[in-house]
Design a protein around this motif. Structure first.
Motif, PDB file in Angstrom:
ATOM      1  N   ARG A 156       0.832  -1.201   0.000  1.00  0.00           N
ATOM      2  CA  ARG A 156       0.000   0.000   0.000  1.00  0.00           C
ATOM      3  C   ARG A 156       0.870   1.257   0.000  1.00  0.00           C
ATOM      4  N   GLU A 157       1.975   1.230   0.717  1.00  0.00           N
ATOM      5  CA  GLU A 157       2.877   2.377   0.733  1.00  0.00           C
ATOM      6  C   GLU A 157       3.481   2.613  -0.641  1.00  0.00           C
ATOM      7  N   ARG A 158       3.810   1.542  -1.344  1.00  0.00           N
ATOM      8  CA  ARG A 158       4.321   1.685  -2.709  1.00  0.00           C
ATOM      9  C   ARG A 158       3.274   2.302  -3.625  1.00  0.00           C
ATOM     10  N   GLU A 159       2.039   1.873  -3.450  1.00  0.00           N
ATOM     11  CA  GLU A 159       0.964   2.413  -4.284  1.00  0.00           C
ATOM     12  C   GLU A 159       0.756   3.895  -4.004  1.00  0.00           C
ATOM     13  N   VAL A 160       0.805   4.280  -2.737  1.00  0.00           N
ATOM     14  CA  VAL A 160       0.677   5.696  -2.390  1.00  0.00           C
ATOM     15  C   VAL A 160       1.825   6.494  -2.997  1.00  0.00           C
ATOM     16  N   LEU A 161       3.046   5.956  -2.918  1.00  0.00           N
ATOM     17  CA  LEU A 161       4.200   6.636  -3.510  1.00  0.00           C
ATOM     18  C   LEU A 161       4.023   6.785  -5.017  1.00  0.00           C
ATOM     19  N   ARG A 162       3.524   5.756  -5.677  1.00  0.00           N
ATOM     20  CA  ARG A 162       3.309   5.829  -7.123  1.00  0.00           C
ATOM     21  C   ARG A 162       2.296   6.917  -7.465  1.00  0.00           C
TER      22      ARG A 162
END
Length: 217
Positions: A156-162
């Motif tokens: 989820r953190e990766r998705e937010v960063l993207r």
């Protein structure tokens, strides 16, 4: 009240920017600087919320001044909004890497300028995201340092960063992920802490450098 420091070596431009900001409700000019050296000094004595910083100045330019100001104030540092004359300027990328909150072209409308100041003061988004993305796409491949690994981030953190890398607001991210704004902020704060980032602008750069966003797609 949002306090602003105006930095530009051209007196007419500096005076015009200061006058525009003074006339806007909720904004206050706490100082005017004609050089990077003076900007660093006034940033320390006036503690502005936002610094409107020209990139091209004699002596210490806007990028170097940005680095000095943010390095000297790791906590409660001002949001720095860079000003540039050119549509594509490789120095802007250096400014983003230095931790600036974003940038504007000098031919923006008064309304866009004032909106940008408010935006970076709240930390909600990188202003003029579409233009910033073009710059990052053009110069991300030139980065001198190895981008950080994303192994420490959750899915989820990766998705937010993207999504941050695409330039959209926290509210828009929350809508896409069907979560609250507060949840997005929590995830983003964890991303920035794990990757040792100091600004949203740096998060945008990292999203490109690590391949979460592929240029020209």
């Amino acid at each position: 009240m949002t306090t602003v420091l105006v930095v530009d070596d051209q007196v007419l431009i500096r005076a015009g920017l200061a006058a525009l900001i003074r006339a806007a409700p909720g904004l206050e000019v706490v100082g005017e600087a004609s050089s990077g050296e003076e900007a660093v000094e006034l940033a320390g004595t006036t503690s502005p919320d936002v610094i409107l910083m020209d990139i091209s100045m004699p002596g210490i330019g806007g990028i170097a001044a940005t680095e000095r100001i943010l390095a000297g104030r790791p906590d409660g540092a001002p949001a720095i909004l860079l000003l540039t004359t050119f549509d594509v300027d490789e120095y802007v990328y250096g400014g983003l890497r230095a931790g600036a909150s974003g940038f504007l072209l000098k031919d923006v409308s008064p309304e866009q300028l004032l909106a940008a100041i408010v935006a970076v003061a709240t930390g909600d988004r990188l202003f003029a995201a579409s233009v910033t993305r073009r710059l990052v796409e053009a110069f991300a491949a030139r980065a001198e340092r190895e981008p950080p690994a994303l192994d420490a981030l959750t899915a989820r953190e990766r998705e937010v960063l993207r999504l941050v890398g695409t330039g959209i607001t926290n509210a828009e991210i929350a809508h896409r992920l069907t979560v609250t704004d507060g949840t997005v902020k929590t995830h983003l704060n964890r991303v920035m802490s794990k990757l040792n980032l100091s600004s949203r602008a740096q998060a945008v750069v990292i999203a490109y450098e690590t391949g979460l966003i592929v240029p020209n797609r």
